[in-house]
Design a protein around this motif. Structure first.
Motif, PDB file in Angstrom:
ATOM      1  N   ASN A 101      47.083  32.118  50.060  1.00 48.56           N
ATOM      2  CA  ASN A 101      47.874  31.143  49.582  1.00 48.56           C
ATOM      3  C   ASN A 101      48.359  31.816  48.003  1.00 48.56           C
ATOM      4  N   ILE A 102      47.563  32.999  47.744  1.00 45.75           N
ATOM      5  CA  ILE A 102      47.799  33.733  46.543  1.00 45.75           C
ATOM      6  C   ILE A 102      48.734  34.882  46.565  1.00 45.75           C
ATOM      7  N   PHE A 103      49.815  34.855  45.628  1.00 46.71           N
ATOM      8  CA  PHE A 103      50.616  36.047  45.551  1.00 46.71           C
ATOM      9  C   PHE A 103      50.111  36.943  44.648  1.00 46.71           C
ATOM     10  N   TRP A 104      49.596  36.795  43.575  1.00 43.70           N
ATOM     11  CA  TRP A 104      48.831  37.879  42.680  1.00 43.70           C
ATOM     12  C   TRP A 104      47.950  36.819  41.505  1.00 43.70           C
ATOM     13  N   LEU A 105      47.107  37.666  40.906  1.00 42.79           N
ATOM     14  CA  LEU A 105      46.095  37.063  39.902  1.00 42.79           C
ATOM     15  C   LEU A 105      46.230  37.962  38.577  1.00 42.79           C
ATOM     16  N   ILE A 106      46.136  37.206  37.486  1.00 39.06           N
ATOM     17  CA  ILE A 106      45.989  38.063  36.303  1.00 39.06           C
ATOM     18  C   ILE A 106      44.870  37.493  35.314  1.00 39.06           C
ATOM     19  N   GLU A 107      44.075  38.409  34.818  1.00 42.78           N
ATOM     20  CA  GLU A 107      43.168  38.145  33.932  1.00 42.78           C
ATOM     21  C   GLU A 107      43.528  38.520  32.516  1.00 42.78           C
ATOM     22  N   TYR A 108      43.293  37.932  31.596  1.00 47.00           N
ATOM     23  CA  TYR A 108      43.284  38.277  30.170  1.00 47.00           C
ATOM     24  C   TYR A 108      41.933  38.454  29.534  1.00 47.00           C
ATOM     25  N   SER A 109      41.528  39.895  29.003  1.00 51.80           N
ATOM     26  CA  SER A 109      40.295  40.320  28.783  1.00 51.80           C
ATOM     27  C   SER A 109      40.213  40.769  27.476  1.00 51.80           C
ATOM     28  N   ASN A 110      39.199  40.285  26.776  1.00 49.86           N
ATOM     29  CA  ASN A 110      38.581  40.982  25.498  1.00 49.86           C
ATOM     30  C   ASN A 110      37.267  41.436  25.686  1.00 49.86           C
ATOM     31  N   SER A 111      36.342  40.356  25.547  1.00 49.09           N
ATOM     32  CA  SER A 111      34.764  40.697  25.758  1.00 49.09           C
ATOM     33  C   SER A 111      34.480  40.638  27.433  1.00 49.09           C
ATOM     34  N   SER A 112      35.368  40.143  28.263  1.00 52.53           N
ATOM     35  CA  SER A 112      35.008  40.398  29.550  1.00 52.53           C
ATOM     36  C   SER A 112      35.825  41.645  30.144  1.00 52.53           C
ATOM     37  N   LEU A 113      36.134  42.431  29.889  1.00 46.22           N
ATOM     38  CA  LEU A 113      36.828  43.576  30.304  1.00 46.22           C
ATOM     39  C   LEU A 113      36.233  44.353  31.081  1.00 46.22           C
ATOM     40  N   GLU A 114      35.205  44.549  31.229  1.00 42.51           N
ATOM     41  CA  GLU A 114      34.069  45.338  32.155  1.00 42.51           C
ATOM     42  C   GLU A 114      33.869  44.607  33.137  1.00 42.51           C
ATOM     43  N   LYS A 115      33.824  43.383  33.156  1.00 45.99           N
ATOM     44  CA  LYS A 115      33.548  42.305  34.300  1.00 45.99           C
ATOM     45  C   LYS A 115      34.919  42.348  35.224  1.00 45.99           C
ATOM     46  N   ASP A 116      36.001  42.218  34.370  1.00 40.83           N
ATOM     47  CA  ASP A 116      37.437  41.612  34.862  1.00 40.83           C
ATOM     48  C   ASP A 116      37.926  43.163  35.794  1.00 40.83           C
ATOM     49  N   LEU A 117      37.630  44.435  35.015  1.00 48.46           N
ATOM     50  CA  LEU A 117      38.035  45.664  35.392  1.00 48.46           C
ATOM     51  C   LEU A 117      37.284  46.077  36.835  1.00 48.46           C
ATOM     52  N   GLN A 118      36.063  45.972  36.700  1.00 43.75           N
ATOM     53  CA  GLN A 118      35.160  46.393  37.672  1.00 43.75           C
ATOM     54  C   GLN A 118      34.688  45.298  38.686  1.00 43.75           C
ATOM     55  N   ILE A 119      33.824  44.321  38.374  1.00 43.66           N
ATOM     56  CA  ILE A 119      33.388  43.238  39.364  1.00 43.66           C
ATOM     57  C   ILE A 119      34.352  42.725  39.964  1.00 43.66           C
ATOM     58  N   LYS A 120      35.384  41.938  39.154  1.00 43.58           N
ATOM     59  CA  LYS A 120      36.257  41.075  39.829  1.00 43.58           C
ATOM     60  C   LYS A 120      37.374  41.828  40.487  1.00 43.58           C
ATOM     61  N   SER A 121      37.744  43.023  40.012  1.00 40.38           N
ATOM     62  CA  SER A 121      38.631  43.655  40.970  1.00 40.38           C
ATOM     63  C   SER A 121      38.264  44.064  42.406  1.00 40.38           C
ATOM     64  N   LYS A 122      36.884  44.303  42.723  1.00 46.52           N
ATOM     65  CA  LYS A 122      36.293  44.416  43.902  1.00 46.52           C
ATOM     66  C   LYS A 122      36.285  43.227  44.583  1.00 46.52           C
ATOM     67  N   ILE A 123      35.817  42.163  44.029  1.00 46.31           N
ATOM     68  CA  ILE A 123      35.914  41.030  44.484  1.00 46.31           C
ATOM     69  C   ILE A 123      37.261  40.462  45.113  1.00 46.31           C
ATOM     70  N   TYR A 124      38.241  40.705  44.387  1.00 46.72           N
ATOM     71  CA  TYR A 124      39.724  40.491  45.014  1.00 46.72           C
ATOM     72  C   TYR A 124      40.086  41.187  45.672  1.00 46.72           C
ATOM     73  N   ALA A 125      39.836  42.473  45.696  1.00 48.61           N
ATOM     74  CA  ALA A 125      40.342  43.486  46.740  1.00 48.61           C
ATOM     75  C   ALA A 125      39.516  43.027  47.944  1.00 48.61           C
ATOM     76  N   GLU A 126      38.110  42.976  48.102  1.00 50.62           N
ATOM     77  CA  GLU A 126      37.538  42.553  49.359  1.00 50.62           C
ATOM     78  C   GLU A 126      37.859  41.321  49.815  1.00 50.62           C
ATOM     79  N   ALA A 127      38.489  40.200  49.231  1.00 56.02           N
ATOM     80  CA  ALA A 127      39.280  39.053  49.385  1.00 56.02           C
ATOM     81  C   ALA A 127      40.493  39.075  50.109  1.00 56.02           C
ATOM     82  N   GLY A 128      41.053  40.408  50.036  1.00 54.67           N
ATOM     83  CA  GLY A 128      42.323  40.472  50.199  1.00 54.67           C
ATOM     84  C   GLY A 128      43.707  40.050  49.460  1.00 54.67           C
ATOM     85  N   ILE A 129      43.412  40.008  48.156  1.00 56.42           N
ATOM     86  CA  ILE A 129      44.589  39.654  47.236  1.00 56.42           C
ATOM     87  C   ILE A 129      45.157  40.926  47.138  1.00 56.42           C
TER      88      ILE A 129
END
Length: 182
Positions: A101-129
């Motif tokens: 159901n998802i076309f694309w996702l956006i995160e805004y990062s300040n203090s969570s930059l490492e989590k968003d660039l590394q952990i979440k990017s892998k989670i989203y890629a694995e899920a097929g986003i």
């Protein structure tokens, strides 16, 4: 050796329903319940403005969900700042958006930059986003992830100005400055 308990989405929903997680700002990432960083003023302002911009730009083509959960098959239920999803109306009373159901996702990062660039990017890629954008609020640039390959994104590039066409809507031109809110 310490082994942490992993939670399923059903168990996580049970905790939410029972009130265990009331007054906690958390999300489920690969079975781990993770505290979410509080939103500072730049984060709240930029994500809100970008959400309005995308809503006007995309009109009836997509629904813009801001800071709402999505459900992924890898025992993850993150809350991206912006999820551009199919318009399924009342279906979302029964379930959060799934990857299909998802076309694309956006995160805004300040203090969570490492989590968003590394952990979440892998989670989203694995899920097929298909596409994932991260706005670095410190440097005011947009990092774009595309083309999943072996549980990660094969393409990653950074923009500070110009126009980008989302993969799901190649005829739509999105202003990078409007997303970053320079």
């Amino acid at each position: 050796m310490i082994i942490a308990a992993k939670w399923t989405i059903d168990e996580y929903h049970g905790m939410i329903a029972s009130g265990i997680l009331d007054n906690r700002k958390v999300e489920l990432l690969k079975g781990d319940i993770v505290e979410m960083s509080p939103e500072g003023e730049p984060h709240a302002y930029c994500s809100d403005e970008a959400g309005e911009y995308l809503s006007e730009l995309l009109g009836k083509l997509a629904k813009i969900r801001q800071a709402k959960p999505i459900t992924l098959p890898n025992n993850s239920e993150p809350e991206p700042d912006i999820a551009i999803v199919q318009r399924l109306g009342r279906d979302y009373r029964e379930h959060h958006p799934y990857p299909e159901n998802i076309f694309w996702l956006i995160e805004y990062s300040n203090s969570s930059l490492e989590k968003d660039l590394q952990i979440k990017s892998k989670i989203y890629a694995e899920a097929g986003i298909a596409e994932y954008w991260v706005v670095n609020l410190k440097k005011l640039h947009l990092v774009v992830f595309r083309e999943q390959l072996d549980g990660d994104y094969a393409t990653k590039f950074t923009l500070t100005t110009g126009i980008i066409q989302p993969l799901a809507f190649p005829d739509i031109s999105v202003s990078v400055e409007q997303i970053i809110n320079k």
